[in-house]
Design a protein around this motif. Structure first.
Motif, PDB file in Angstrom:
ATOM      1  N   ILE A 141       0.802  -1.295   0.002  1.00  0.00           N
ATOM      2  CA  ILE A 141      -0.070  -0.298  -0.013  1.00  0.00           C
ATOM      3  C   ILE A 141       1.128   1.254   0.164  1.00  0.00           C
ATOM      4  O   ILE A 141       0.367   2.265  -0.524  1.00  0.00           O
ATOM      5  N   VAL A 142       2.161   1.101   0.586  1.00  0.00           N
ATOM      6  CA  VAL A 142       2.917   2.378   0.459  1.00  0.00           C
ATOM      7  C   VAL A 142       3.292   2.756  -0.812  1.00  0.00           C
ATOM      8  O   VAL A 142       3.154   3.893  -1.182  1.00  0.00           O
ATOM      9  N   TYR A 143       3.501   1.778  -1.651  1.00  0.00           N
ATOM     10  CA  TYR A 143       3.892   2.137  -3.063  1.00  0.00           C
ATOM     11  C   TYR A 143       2.474   2.326  -4.167  1.00  0.00           C
ATOM     12  O   TYR A 143       2.652   3.018  -4.826  1.00  0.00           O
ATOM     13  N   VAL A 144       1.437   1.988  -3.440  1.00  0.00           N
ATOM     14  CA  VAL A 144       0.273   2.225  -4.259  1.00  0.00           C
ATOM     15  C   VAL A 144       0.114   3.645  -3.954  1.00  0.00           C
ATOM     16  O   VAL A 144      -0.390   4.542  -5.052  1.00  0.00           O
ATOM     17  N   ALA A 145       0.252   4.137  -2.890  1.00  0.00           N
ATOM     18  CA  ALA A 145      -0.041   5.720  -2.471  1.00  0.00           C
ATOM     19  C   ALA A 145       1.076   6.651  -3.398  1.00  0.00           C
ATOM     20  O   ALA A 145       0.960   7.421  -3.882  1.00  0.00           O
ATOM     21  N   GLN A 146       2.288   6.078  -3.220  1.00  0.00           N
ATOM     22  CA  GLN A 146       3.508   6.553  -4.126  1.00  0.00           C
ATOM     23  C   GLN A 146       3.082   6.795  -5.546  1.00  0.00           C
ATOM     24  O   GLN A 146       3.438   7.761  -6.212  1.00  0.00           O
ATOM     25  N   LEU A 147       2.490   5.711  -5.971  1.00  0.00           N
ATOM     26  CA  LEU A 147       2.073   5.631  -7.379  1.00  0.00           C
ATOM     27  C   LEU A 147       1.004   6.693  -7.932  1.00  0.00           C
ATOM     28  O   LEU A 147       1.214   7.070  -8.865  1.00  0.00           O
ATOM     29  N   ILE A 148       0.061   6.935  -6.977  1.00  0.00           N
ATOM     30  CA  ILE A 148      -1.016   7.782  -7.058  1.00  0.00           C
ATOM     31  C   ILE A 148      -0.284   9.316  -6.969  1.00  0.00           C
ATOM     32  O   ILE A 148      -0.673  10.072  -7.862  1.00  0.00           O
ATOM     33  N   GLN A 185       2.874  10.229  -7.330  1.00  0.00           N
ATOM     34  CA  GLN A 185       4.220  10.527  -8.190  1.00  0.00           C
ATOM     35  C   GLN A 185       3.841  11.451  -9.312  1.00  0.00           C
ATOM     36  O   GLN A 185       4.721  12.562  -9.578  1.00  0.00           O
ATOM     37  N   PRO A 186       2.804  11.215 -10.117  1.00  0.00           N
ATOM     38  CA  PRO A 186       2.667  12.618 -11.245  1.00  0.00           C
ATOM     39  C   PRO A 186       2.541  13.946 -10.750  1.00  0.00           C
ATOM     40  O   PRO A 186       2.855  14.961 -11.209  1.00  0.00           O
ATOM     41  N   VAL A 187       1.769  13.990  -9.564  1.00  0.00           N
ATOM     42  CA  VAL A 187       1.474  15.250  -8.738  1.00  0.00           C
ATOM     43  C   VAL A 187       2.900  15.747  -8.265  1.00  0.00           C
ATOM     44  O   VAL A 187       3.041  17.106  -8.590  1.00  0.00           O
ATOM     45  N   THR A 200      12.170  11.066 -13.700  1.00  0.00           N
ATOM     46  CA  THR A 200      12.456  10.657 -12.484  1.00  0.00           C
ATOM     47  C   THR A 200      10.951  10.042 -11.833  1.00  0.00           C
ATOM     48  O   THR A 200      10.956   8.862 -11.306  1.00  0.00           O
ATOM     49  N   GLY A 201       9.920  10.989 -12.120  1.00  0.00           N
ATOM     50  CA  GLY A 201       8.728  10.499 -11.664  1.00  0.00           C
ATOM     51  C   GLY A 201       8.228   9.141 -12.463  1.00  0.00           C
ATOM     52  O   GLY A 201       7.725   8.138 -11.703  1.00  0.00           O
ATOM     53  N   MET A 202       8.607   8.816 -13.706  1.00  0.00           N
ATOM     54  CA  MET A 202       8.096   7.849 -14.448  1.00  0.00           C
ATOM     55  C   MET A 202       9.131   6.506 -13.644  1.00  0.00           C
ATOM     56  O   MET A 202       8.437   5.445 -13.632  1.00  0.00           O
ATOM     57  N   VAL A 203      10.086   6.649 -13.659  1.00  0.00           N
ATOM     58  CA  VAL A 203      11.183   5.638 -13.287  1.00  0.00           C
ATOM     59  C   VAL A 203      10.709   5.013 -11.686  1.00  0.00           C
ATOM     60  O   VAL A 203      10.552   4.006 -11.280  1.00  0.00           O
ATOM     61  N   LEU A 208       7.398  19.628  -7.998  1.00  0.00           N
ATOM     62  CA  LEU A 208       8.970  19.695  -7.893  1.00  0.00           C
ATOM     63  C   LEU A 208       9.622  20.553  -8.906  1.00  0.00           C
ATOM     64  O   LEU A 208      10.596  21.245  -8.823  1.00  0.00           O
ATOM     65  N   VAL A 209       8.783  20.870 -10.154  1.00  0.00           N
ATOM     66  CA  VAL A 209       9.245  21.798 -11.115  1.00  0.00           C
ATOM     67  C   VAL A 209       8.674  23.385 -10.635  1.00  0.00           C
ATOM     68  O   VAL A 209       9.554  24.348 -10.759  1.00  0.00           O
ATOM     69  N   ARG A 210       7.582  23.522  -9.885  1.00  0.00           N
ATOM     70  CA  ARG A 210       7.227  24.598  -9.660  1.00  0.00           C
ATOM     71  C   ARG A 210       7.286  25.273  -8.246  1.00  0.00           C
ATOM     72  O   ARG A 210       7.292  26.213  -8.156  1.00  0.00           O
ATOM     73  N   LEU A 211       7.759  24.320  -7.273  1.00  0.00           N
ATOM     74  CA  LEU A 211       8.205  24.574  -5.767  1.00  0.00           C
ATOM     75  C   LEU A 211       9.594  24.644  -5.442  1.00  0.00           C
ATOM     76  O   LEU A 211      10.040  23.713  -6.187  1.00  0.00           O
ATOM     77  N   PRO A 212       9.850  25.392  -4.524  1.00  0.00           N
ATOM     78  CA  PRO A 212      11.039  25.261  -4.173  1.00  0.00           C
ATOM     79  C   PRO A 212      11.485  23.857  -3.466  1.00  0.00           C
ATOM     80  O   PRO A 212      10.744  23.275  -2.775  1.00  0.00           O
TER      81      PRO A 212
END
Length: 522
Positions: A108-115, A117-119, A413-416, A124-128
């Protein structure tokens, strides 16, 4: 499948020039370029760096950044691994877990990360980066501490879901930080150092759990472990906010001249530092790049066995005939071996300036080890042999060094890590508590994955070599030198002009497909 490119040199030039607009002072400026352009004057000659300046600034960067990065990754692995430690101290029995419920607590930890990750990739591009990371470190520490109050499957899986949500940003953030601070030659060792914290966590976490498991109080051993580890993370989290800079251009520990040196050191990477502009054309570049799918498959087949052994490793060792305290202690030699192999592999890779032979070589011991586990008996007399077969190294990929363009870097990075999450979801589910002590289904799946990893490594190396030849042809068509030295992999910063390469587009936020000066690291 390849990214569409302009049909001529003139159209390529026109495409690039369209992104340039004059500042009020009349100075040309790449509107959507890299943050480094705020420090570097692109109109003046590139600053030549002496070896002494190079070593001095690198030492300063290492001393300031590495301790924070290593600390955070240690805490993340400690918090994530807390479940496997509590498995030895009766969490399955104490909370009434049945069937595949324990496996789902890991997945379930990785299910949450999967959800998330795109956000996370977009943010990561927009925020410090540093401030974004601090919030997540604090929150996941609080979640782990609160897990101590969970007494059934519903409470445990809820807390583990939120743990995955807040931990999702750690590895992508560190990849981003590594790319914006170190040269590609240096990235290999720095990446391996924070990945080696997996092993350090295994050693310290095992000793910590061994001690906490002996505490007899109102809390059960598994509750004590969760509470202590979670509060440790909460207490340490402000260090991220106070010490870690958001980028080299904002580093207060560097003088203005040292910032110029720090940025010029990165020129040969052709990866830039960062830009806060989200570029959909780079997302399109990512989706059409065959490398993206090679990285995805590499991470997935690596994560499946990693996720399974990560969750069930202590139970596999316990199945060899050891009690709970010896099981915890026997994790320590494996963890130490993991640290040695990770650092040694990085050293060899840096020395030979190649990654694929090392990664391919690292797939062989797991193949041999799992094969032996499937063949050998699990009787008491086989403890030592079985234990030796379980001690196999984990690997990591070299995708971050072969991607340029800030949006594309972050999305790659998000994809991998989506692939890693998917593998870590599948991995524990291939093991079932009722399959002990042999766990044949899980071990057979691991064997298939490691064989696939070896084949994919060779395919990826071949494709990267092909891409380098294509870029050489493009450089010649633009009047540049075809065969050039990749100075980003050299020991010291070189004068790029003398090495046959100009690298004058390093901070224009071009992708690895768009920038013909980009050299793919094999």
């Amino acid at each position: 499948m390849s990214v569409p490119r302009p049909s001529s040199v003139s159209s390529l030039t026109k495409e690039r020039d369209s992104t340039i607009s004059p500042l009020p002072q009349g100075k040309p400026f790449l509107r959507s370029g890299d943050a480094a352009l705020a420090i570097l004057d692109e109109d003046t000659q590139q600053r030549q760096i002496t070896p002494e300046e190079d070593r001095r600034v690198l030492r300063k960067i290492d001393l300031w950044l590495l301790p924070v990065v290593l600390m955070v990754y240690f805490l993340q692995q400690l918090d994530k691994s807390s479940l496997s430690y509590t498995s030895v101290f009766g969490i399955i029995q104490e909370t009434g877990l049945v069937g595949s419920q324990y496996s789902w607590l890991s997945s379930i930890v990785y299910v949450a990360q999967l959800i998330w990750q795109p956000v996370s990739s977009y943010l990561l591009v927009r925020l410090p980066v540093a401030k974004y990371l601090f919030v997540h470190v604090f929150m996941w520490g609080a979640v782990v501490a609160c897990t101590a109050s969970a007494t059934n499957f519903k409470g445990l899986i809820t807390s583990r879901f939120f743990l995955g949500l807040f931990e999702a940003t750690v590895a992508p953030s560190f990849i981003t930080i590594t790319q914006m601070w170190w040269r590609r030659r240096e990235q290999t060792m720095r990446l391996s150092m924070w990945m080696a914290m997996n092993g350090v966590t295994g050693m310290v976490g095992s000793l910590m759990s061994y001690g906490l498991g002996h505490i007899h109080g109102s809390l059960k051993p598994y509750q004590t472990i969760f509470l202590f580890i979670g509060l440790l993370t909460v207490v340490c989290s402000p260090i991220v906010l106070l010490v870690l800079p958001d980028s080299p251009t904002k580093a207060k520990f560097l003088t203005h001249d040292e910032k110029i040196i720090a940025l010029e050191r990165l020129r040969a990477n052709n990866q830039g530092t960062e830009t806060k502009v989200w570029k959909w054309e780079q997302v399109w570049d990512l989706m059409l790049d065959p490398k993206t799918y090679l990285w995805f498959l590499l991470l997935f087949v690596c994560a499946v066995p990693s996720g399974g052994i990560g969750a069930f490793g202590p139970l596999i060792i316990q199945g060899f005939g050891f009690d709970q305290f010896k099981t915890i202690l026997f994790n320590i030699p494996f963890a130490a071996f993991q640290v040695v192999v990770t650092i040694l592999s990085a050293y060899v890779s840096t020395k030979i300036k190649l990654k694929w032979p090392v990664i391919f070589g690292l797939t062989l011991p797991p193949i041999a080890g799992v094969s032996a586990l499937l063949v050998l008996d699990h009787g008491p007399e086989m403890k030592n042999k079985l234990l030796g077969c379980y001690y196999v190294p984990m690997l990591y990929t070299w995708s971050s060094q072969n991607t340029a363009g800030h949006t594309k870097k972050t999305c790659t990075t998000g994809m991998v890590f989506v692939a890693q999450c998917a593998g870590n979801i599948v991995g524990p589910l291939l093991y079932r508590t009722q399959d002990k002590p042999f766990y044949r289904r899980g071990l057979i799946s691991n064997l298939i994955c490691w064989i696939a990893l070896a084949v994919l490594t060779l395919m990826t190396a071949g494709y990267l070599a092909f891409q380098n030849r294509q870029h050489a042809v493009r450089r010649v068509s633009l009047g540049k030198t075809g065969k050039v030295l990749d100075t980003s992999l050299e020991k010291h910063v070189h004068d790029d002009a003398n090495a046959g390469v100009r690298n004058d587009q390093s901070f224009h936020d071009l992708t690895d497909s768009q920038n013909e000066d980009f050299i793919f690291a094999l």
